[in-house]
Design an enzyme around this catalytic site. Structure first.
Site, PDB file in Angstrom:
ATOM      1  CB  VAL A   7      21.013  75.555  72.591  1.00 50.39           C
ATOM      2  CG1 VAL A   7      19.636  73.829  72.401  1.00 50.39           C
ATOM      3  CG2 VAL A   7      21.864  74.092  73.124  1.00 50.39           C
TER       4      VAL A   7
ATOM      5  CB  SER B  49      25.349  63.810  83.665  1.00 51.21           C
ATOM      6  OG  SER B  49      26.069  63.010  83.774  1.00 51.21           O
TER       7      SER B  49
ATOM      8  CE1 TYR C 160      28.053  65.347  79.307  1.00 48.81           C
ATOM      9  CE2 TYR C 160      28.347  64.212  81.041  1.00 48.81           C
ATOM     10  CZ  TYR C 160      27.097  64.420  80.487  1.00 48.81           C
ATOM     11  OH  TYR C 160      26.119  63.886  80.107  1.00 48.81           O
ATOM     12  CB  ALA C 161      32.271  66.585  86.564  1.00 48.01           C
ATOM     13  CB  ALA C 162      32.190  71.792  86.039  1.00 48.51           C
ATOM     14  CB  SER C 163      28.927  71.604  82.132  1.00 44.75           C
ATOM     15  OG  SER C 163      28.514  69.963  81.409  1.00 44.75           O
ATOM     16  CE  LYS C 164      25.190  67.123  81.391  1.00 47.06           C
ATOM     17  NZ  LYS C 164      23.609  67.458  79.824  1.00 47.06           N
TER      18      LYS C 164
ATOM     19  CB  ILE D 201      21.428  56.523  78.872  1.00 46.44           C
ATOM     20  CG1 ILE D 201      21.226  57.613  79.991  1.00 46.44           C
ATOM     21  CG2 ILE D 201      20.122  56.342  78.268  1.00 46.44           C
ATOM     22  CD1 ILE D 201      20.342  55.770  81.520  1.00 46.44           C
TER      23      ILE D 201
HETATM   24  P1  NAP Z   1      22.854  62.105  71.358  1.00 46.48           P
HETATM   25  O1  NAP Z   1      22.210  60.951  71.193  1.00 46.48           O
HETATM   26  O2  NAP Z   1      24.091  63.371  71.422  1.00 46.48           O
HETATM   27  O3  NAP Z   1      21.814  64.013  71.570  1.00 46.48           O
HETATM   28  C1  NAP Z   1      21.611  65.011  71.668  1.00 46.48           C
HETATM   29  C2  NAP Z   1      21.493  65.674  71.030  1.00 46.48           C
HETATM   30  O4  NAP Z   1      21.777  66.915  71.717  1.00 46.48           O
HETATM   31  C3  NAP Z   1      21.558  65.466  69.292  1.00 46.48           C
HETATM   32  O5  NAP Z   1      21.156  65.640  68.444  1.00 46.48           O
HETATM   33  C4  NAP Z   1      23.308  66.969  69.228  1.00 46.48           C
HETATM   34  O6  NAP Z   1      23.155  67.251  67.763  1.00 46.48           O
HETATM   35  C5  NAP Z   1      22.246  67.693  70.167  1.00 46.48           C
HETATM   36  N1  NAP Z   1      23.216  69.002  70.450  1.00 46.48           N
HETATM   37  C6  NAP Z   1      24.311  68.645  70.833  1.00 46.48           C
HETATM   38  N2  NAP Z   1      24.755  70.203  70.906  1.00 46.48           N
HETATM   39  C7  NAP Z   1      23.777  71.494  70.290  1.00 46.48           C
HETATM   40  C8  NAP Z   1      23.645  72.251  69.945  1.00 46.48           C
HETATM   41  N3  NAP Z   1      24.479  73.212  70.202  1.00 46.48           N
HETATM   42  N4  NAP Z   1      22.721  73.208  69.775  1.00 46.48           N
HETATM   43  C9  NAP Z   1      21.223  72.264  69.604  1.00 46.48           C
HETATM   44  N5  NAP Z   1      21.666  70.316  69.378  1.00 46.48           N
HETATM   45  C10 NAP Z   1      22.765  70.019  70.067  1.00 46.48           C
HETATM   46  O7  NAP Z   1      22.738  62.406  73.375  1.00 46.48           O
HETATM   47  P2  NAP Z   1      22.041  61.672  75.022  1.00 46.48           P
HETATM   48  O8  NAP Z   1      23.079  60.636  75.485  1.00 46.48           O
HETATM   49  O9  NAP Z   1      20.663  61.379  73.720  1.00 46.48           O
HETATM   50  O10 NAP Z   1      22.083  63.165  75.663  1.00 46.48           O
HETATM   51  C11 NAP Z   1      21.055  63.810  75.619  1.00 46.48           C
HETATM   52  C12 NAP Z   1      21.170  64.319  77.465  1.00 46.48           C
HETATM   53  O11 NAP Z   1      21.490  63.488  77.873  1.00 46.48           O
HETATM   54  C13 NAP Z   1      22.201  65.505  77.660  1.00 46.48           C
HETATM   55  O12 NAP Z   1      22.805  66.852  78.115  1.00 46.48           O
HETATM   56  C14 NAP Z   1      23.840  65.043  77.815  1.00 46.48           C
HETATM   57  O13 NAP Z   1      24.711  65.177  78.825  1.00 46.48           O
HETATM   58  C15 NAP Z   1      22.881  64.004  78.263  1.00 46.48           C
HETATM   59  N6  NAP Z   1      23.527  63.243  79.552  1.00 46.48           N
HETATM   60  C16 NAP Z   1      23.741  61.654  78.531  1.00 46.48           C
HETATM   61  C17 NAP Z   1      23.174  60.143  79.728  1.00 46.48           C
HETATM   62  C18 NAP Z   1      24.087  59.359  78.874  1.00 46.48           C
HETATM   63  O14 NAP Z   1      24.566  57.823  79.464  1.00 46.48           O
HETATM   64  N7  NAP Z   1      24.033  58.669  77.302  1.00 46.48           N
HETATM   65  C19 NAP Z   1      24.042  60.348  80.691  1.00 46.48           C
HETATM   66  C20 NAP Z   1      23.787  61.608  81.041  1.00 46.48           C
HETATM   67  C21 NAP Z   1      23.190  62.646  81.217  1.00 46.48           C
HETATM   68  P3  NAP Z   1      24.279  66.700  67.415  1.00 46.48           P
HETATM   69  O15 NAP Z   1      24.395  64.671  67.627  1.00 46.48           O
HETATM   70  O16 NAP Z   1      23.874  66.915  65.276  1.00 46.48           O
HETATM   71  O17 NAP Z   1      25.434  66.918  67.637  1.00 46.48           O
END
Ligand code: NAP
Length: 247
Positions: free
Chosen positions: A64, A142, A155-159, A188
């Site tokens: 991305v 987040s 991470y916090a700054a990005s979000k 999550i």
């Molecule tokens: P996840 O299971 O790791 O899923 C993230 C997906 O994004 C993975 O398939 C990953 O691919 C892909 N990805 C990462 N970098 C990428 C890039 N540069 N280009 C294209 N695809 C990319 O994580 P998740 O927990 O579902 O997180 C999803 C979103 O929710 C994120 O933005 C995260 O910051 C946010 N979030 C998560 C939580 C939590 O507790 N889980 C809480 C708050 C916010 P690879 O695995 O191959 O890198």
């Protein structure tokens, strides 16, 4: 909350929250464009799961952070599926370290994927959504954008940046009938959080007044609502889905 024939582009759709969002929109009738950097086997598996709902599916293996590719994927999605109605920015990464240990590359990577990646896809649909006078954009932020926590300054700054981007885009696109919102999940259970030390999940569970850890489906339910006409009068919002982790 029916999306028959509508088309959603979802980044990070091969795993965790993004995949749950893709499946929820697909079950409700949307056709799905998956954008992710996951390996071929994971992309095929994701596509298969989505097709089981009856959805048409296009998959794009892409980073991305690649600005030009975002526009090409939006154009290709339109060419293949005829339209684009929704964008969910869920691709994201973490790379934790305290501020005194964090490296420049850790900082750059997290900011690039989480913030620039979100900008890239928002930018790529903005003119289309403005001109067609419709569109739903949901960015996954987040609760960490709304408070400080140890070891996650990047991470916090990005979000927090994602929230600023969301609000400005909502102002700019509001007159064109485009809704732009952010969702702020708490902890999550996903592959991203499974890689963290167990004590972080235990702490999140203690913090959540509902006394449980969230599942990707909890986020997907809110994203589907925000993409629907039920949420037509909601824009520029940041909505937590965290079991009361941050009240
Ligand atoms: P996840 O299971 O790791 O899923 C993230 C997906 O994004 C993975 O398939 C990953 O691919 C892909 N990805 C990462 N970098 C990428 C890039 N540069 N280009 C294209 N695809 C990319 O994580 P998740 O927990 O579902 O997180 C999803 C979103 O929710 C994120 O933005 C995260 O910051 C946010 N979030 C998560 C939580 C939590 O507790 N889980 C809480 C708050 C916010 P690879 O695995 O191959 O890198």
């Amino acid at each position: 909350m029916e999306f028959d024939g509508r088309v959603a582009i979802i980044t990070g759709a091969a795993s965790g929250i993004g995949r749950a969002c893709a499946l929820e929109l697909a079950r409700r009738g949307a056709n799905i464009c998956v954008v992710d950097q996951a390996g071929e086997d994971v992309m095929i598996q994701t596509s298969h799961l989505l097709k089981e709902t009856g959805a048409r599916v296009a998959t794009f293996t892409a980073d991305v952070t690649d600005h030009g590719k975002a526009s090409r994927i939006v154009a290709e999605t339109r060419a293949r599926m005829g339209r684009v109605d929704m964008l969910v920015n869920a691709a994201g990464v973490n790379s934790d370290a305290p501020i005194w240990d964090i490296t420049e590359s850790q900082w750059d990577r997290v900011l690039n994927v989480n913030l620039k990646g979100t900008f890239n896809y928002l930018h790529a649909v903005a003119t289309l959504f403005r001109d067609q006078r419709s569109g739903k954009i949901v960015n996954i932020a987040s609760i960490q954008a709304l408070r400080g926590s140890f070891g996650i300054s990047n991470y916090a700054a990005s979000k927090a940046g994602v929230i600023g981007l969301t609000k400005s885009a909502a102002v700019e696109l509001g007159r064109s009938n485009v809704n732009v919102n952010a969702v702020a999940p708490g902890f999550i259970r996903t592959p991203m959080t499974e890689r963290l030390p167990a004590r972080i999940m235990e702490e999140a569970e203690r913090e959540a007044v509902l006394g449980r850890i969230g599942e990707p489906q909890d986020v997907a339910n809110l994203v589907a609502f925000l993409c629907s006409e039920l949420a037509r009068h909601i824009t520029g919002e940041v909505i937590k889905v965290d079991g009361g982790q941050l009240i």
